[in-house]
Design an enzyme around this catalytic site. Structure first.
Site, PDB file in Angstrom:
ATOM      1  N   THR A 130       0.820  -1.222   0.000  1.00  0.00           N
ATOM      2  CA  THR A 130       0.000   0.000   0.000  1.00  0.00           C
ATOM      3  C   THR A 130       0.853   1.271   0.000  1.00  0.00           C
ATOM      4  OG1 THR A 130      -0.420   0.173   2.406  1.00  0.00           O
ATOM      5  CG2 THR A 130      -1.949  -1.136   1.112  1.00  0.00           C
ATOM      6  N   ASP A 131       0.514   2.175  -0.882  1.00  0.00           N
ATOM      7  CA  ASP A 131       1.295   3.386  -1.129  1.00  0.00           C
ATOM      8  C   ASP A 131       0.957   4.473  -0.106  1.00  0.00           C
ATOM      9  OD1 ASP A 131       3.133   4.937  -2.438  1.00  0.00           O
ATOM     10  OD2 ASP A 131       1.831   5.435  -4.130  1.00  0.00           O
ATOM     11  N   LYS A 132       1.649   5.581  -0.206  1.00  0.00           N
ATOM     12  CA  LYS A 132       1.444   6.732   0.675  1.00  0.00           C
ATOM     13  C   LYS A 132      -0.026   7.159   0.665  1.00  0.00           C
ATOM     14  CE  LYS A 132       2.700  11.616   1.112  1.00  0.00           C
ATOM     15  NZ  LYS A 132       3.484  12.737   0.530  1.00  0.00           N
TER      16      LYS A 132
END
Length: 419
Positions: free
Chosen positions: A141-143
């Site tokens: 999961t990204d920022k």
């Protein structure tokens, strides 16, 4: 004849003594003259191995202390392989995965590991080396991306009231919602068959490009537009080459081929006087930014910036300029372990990795921490409206420029984990 027996004995049984060499015990063998037979060689080898172990013990007392400093806790609560169901709001975090040496970029795992140490679930010396607890997450999961059903696998001490004690040391926007025992070799990333993501966005994203975005609360999505959007989303189903939907992937890279089983947009609803909708996508796995680019390209087509044929062209060898929708609305909804459940779920020893009992807790967390954060941030900061203003600068007819490629590389991460 009576002198032959001692002579044979001397040939077969070497006299092995231990000689101290700089504090290390090493074997020192004296043998009678004559050839060594196979049995003698085996005896010597065994003596060497035993004394190498002894030498290692003598040489490394610090290692003994480090491994034994938590023996009482380990005896009371021996480590077991488990999975944790974790939910979090990603706002303010630089994604899920920990970045050792970059403490200024706070991640979900930073807070989770700290809570595991403070609650007594893992020894303190495991914090910096997560491999000691066999830690693995299903998706990176990204920022800014949230999760309602993230699953991590690791070895923990099964202390009393374990979930409550972990949550005592976590911020409210991160919760452990469930725990299950798994097989010793279980790996949450490798054993995951599929992942389901949701993307919540204001429906004004599908408005015509000449619509006045200063009045997003007045916009309502027409049924015909929703139907067209779902027809475009359905084109993603199946296996395609998504090299244009991530960064640093060549068109001939086999890992760019991904299998999508479902993608659609649900009926719109009103929240804080603004109309929103939720897009759901399920696939085996997703690359960095892939989902956000899949959604971004459909929005560009719906709004009239690109022609529908760009979608099929984006799966070809050509490098296509694909816009990336904001990360705010993206949520990891659920991870699936169908093969694991089929193999171990009915063996009478292991549980099926399903979270039916936690469904109410998952729903409550989304309604308390994820959805309000998305709606509030969108209404205050207007990330979708700001992003839509950048669509005219994309050239959907030509290949991307070197500048665009460089920008993508700057945002890239190693590996094939998802948004």
């Amino acid at each position: 004849m009576f002198r032959i027996v001692p002579l044979l004995s001397a040939l077969i049984k070497p006299r092995v003594t231990l000689k101290r060499n700089g504090g290390v015990l090493t074997p020192f063998c004296k043998m009678s003259e004559g050839p060594r037979d196979e049995q003698t060689a085996k005896l010597l080898k065994r003596a060497n191995e035993e004394n190498e172990d002894s030498a290692e013990t003598v040489q490394d007392p610090k290692r003994i202390k480090a491994e034994g400093e938590n023996t009482e806790d380990d005896k009371r609560f021996p480590k077991k392989k488990v999975v944790l169901l974790v939910a979090y709001s990603g706002k303010g975090y630089y994604g899920m995965q920990r970045n050792p040496g970059n403490s200024q970029f706070r991640t979900i795992e930073d807070d989770l590991v700290t809570a595991l140490i403070k609650s007594g679930c893992i020894p303190e010396n495991h914090g910096e080396e997560m491999k000691k607890m066999s830690f693995q997450r299903c998706a990176r999961t990204d920022k800014g991306v949230s999760a309602a059903g993230q699953v991590v696998s690791l070895k923990l001490r099964l202390i009393d009231d374990i979930i409550e004690k972990i949550n005592e040391h976590l911020p409210k926007q991160i919760r452990v919602l469930g725990l299950q025992r798994v097989t010793q070799g279980f790996n949450s990333k490798n054993n995951c068959d599929a992942r389901t993501y949701a993307y919540m966005l204001p429906t004004v994203a599908f408005a015509p490009k000449d619509y006045d975005t200063g009045n997003i609360k007045a916009f309502r999505l027409e049924p015909e537009t929703l139907e067209r959007a779902n027809r475009l989303f359905a084109l993603y189903k199946g296996t395609h080459n998504f090299h244009n939907f991530t960064s640093q992937k060549a068109a001939n890279d086999p890992s760019a081929r991904r299998y999508i089983t479902e993608m659609s947009c649900g009926e719109p609803f009103i929240c804080s006087s603004t109309e929103f909708a939720v897009i759901t996508v399920r696939g085996q796995s997703f690359m960095l930014h892939q989902i956000r680019k899949m959604i971004g390209l459909v929005i560009a087509v719906i709004k009239g910036y690109a022609k529908e044929e760009v979608m099929e062209r984006s799966w070809g060898q050509e490098k296509v300029d694909v816009p990336k929708a904001p990360g705010l609305g993206l949520v990891l909804e659920r991870v699936h372990f169908d093969r694991y459940n089929k193999r171990f779920g009915g063996d009478g020893l292991h549980e099926r990795l399903e979270w039916d009992a936690e469904e109410e807790a998952i729903k409550a967390f989304k309604e308390a921490h994820i959805y309000p954060t998305i709606v509030e941030t969108e209404c205050q900061e207007g990330s979708m409206v700001s992003w839509m203003s950048t669509l005219p600068i994309h050239d959907f007819e030509a290949s991307t420029t070197n500048t665009e490629d460089k920008k993508e590389k700057d945002n890239a991460a190693v590996g094939n984990d998802s948004d």
